[in-house]
Write an enzyme that holds these catalytic residues in place. Structure first.
Site, short mmCIF file in Angstrom:
data_model
loop_
_atom_site.label_atom_id
_atom_site.label_comp_id
_atom_site.label_asym_id
_atom_site.label_seq_id
_atom_site.Cartn_x
_atom_site.Cartn_y
_atom_site.Cartn_z
CB SER A 144 -75.00 31.11 9.38
OG SER A 144 -74.88 30.74 10.74
CE1 TYR A 157 -75.02 33.88 12.33
CE2 TYR A 157 -74.44 36.11 11.71
CZ TYR A 157 -74.21 34.76 11.65
OH TYR A 157 -73.16 34.27 10.88
#
Ligand code: NAP
Ligand code: GCO
Length: 263
Positions: A144, A157
């Site tokens: 990510s 996250y």
């Protein structure tokens, strides 16, 4: 000749009933691979199988929670018996919780780490022994922007995706001698259900502030589509990338290179 074909390969893409996983698996099927995917609910597996069928793909779907070691061991055994040896693993399954860190419970933090980091560890650990026995394999972890950057409300996250970047490098280091290449794909901001809340139209019909922010931060001046990840994913799954190992390939329209457009 450079070979991007996946003919004769078995590709397992986790959490691929829809979204980025579905797009990657569909591209793999187009390149010749046999597709295996999992989801945590039978109804989603069934929906996924129907969606693949509609795309002309005979995918093999299984119910499996990537955080459950027993389920994963049974899943991988069943796939190997019913479909064949797993040549390509894409650790795609993931969740996000957008909560200010000091308001997040430890249980919420642990849940994100469990799915987004422990899951890829458990999945990789379950397929590597047979990949070694088969003479090699490909593992691709879906990282990510948050493998490199932080932002408000995504502490768990970012911690998970930062860890996934280093797990990728460590698998590459520990198993490269067995002809296993482990790389990551770092998608930018992609229009999927996971980012739908960041793109919702406002009551007055204007774009979501975050939507406008991402457009200004992206040289391509657009959100990515899951299909933008297809080519990079095929490259990393094919023999064209046999000497690429431990690399995170950012597919972000240029976000990481750009300071952002002046307001
Ligand atoms: P998504 O639309 O939310 O899909 C995630 C998939 O993972 C769903 O099919 C979900 O199944 C499955 N899943 C969740 N927990 C699972 C578990 N414990 N075991 C098995 N499957 C599980 O997400 P996406 O946008 O396609 O993203 C896919 C991956 O790309 C994620 O790792 C995400 O972090 C990453 N990513 C996304 C973006 C983006 O902008 N969209 C950018 C960078 C990275 P259920 O529907 O049953 O929950
Ligand atoms: C967020 C987004 C991002 C994307 C992606 C960016 O809330 O900032 O969900 O985390 O999902 O990971 O690469």
């Amino acid at each position: 000749m450079v070979n991007f074909s996946l003919q004769g390969k078995v590709a397992l893409v986790t959490g691929a009933s829809y979204g980025i996983g579905f797009a990657i698996a569909s591209a793999y099927a187009e390149a010749g691979a046999t597709i295996v995917f999992n989801d945590i609910k039978q109804e989603l597996v069934d929906k996924g199988i129907a969606a693949y069928k509609e795309a002309g793909i005979q995918a093999h779907g299984y119910v499996c929670d990537v955080t459950n070691e027993e389920q994963v061991a049974s899943f991988v055994k069943q796939v190997t018996e019913e479909v064949g040896h797993i040549n390509i693993l894409v650790n795609n399954a993931g969740i996000i919780k957008r909560i200010p860190m000091c308001e997040m419970t430890a249980a919420e933090f642990r849940q994100v780490i469990d799915i987004d980091l422990n899951g890829p560890f458990i999945m990789a650990k379950s397929v590597i022994p047979d990949m070694i026995a088969q003479g090699g394999g490909k593992i691709i972890n879906i990282c990510s922007m948050m493998s490199e950057l932080g932002r408000e409300t995504v502490s768990a996250y970012a911690a998970a995706k930062g860890g996934l970047k280093m797990l990728t490098k460590n698998i590459a280091s520990e198993y490269g001698e067995y002809n296993i290449q482990c790389n990551g794909i770092g998608p930018g901001y992609i229009a999927t259900p996971q980012t739908a809340p960041l793109r919702e139209r406002q009551a007055d019909g204007s774009r979501h502030p975050f939507d406008q922010f991402i457009i200004a931060k992206t040289p391509a001046a657009r959100w990515g589509e899951a299909s933008d990840l297809a080519g990079p994913a095929v490259f990393l799954a094919s023999s064209a990338s046999d000497f690429v190992n431990g690399h995170i390939l950012y597919v972000d329209g240029g976000i990481l290179a750009y300071i952002g457009k002046q307001p």
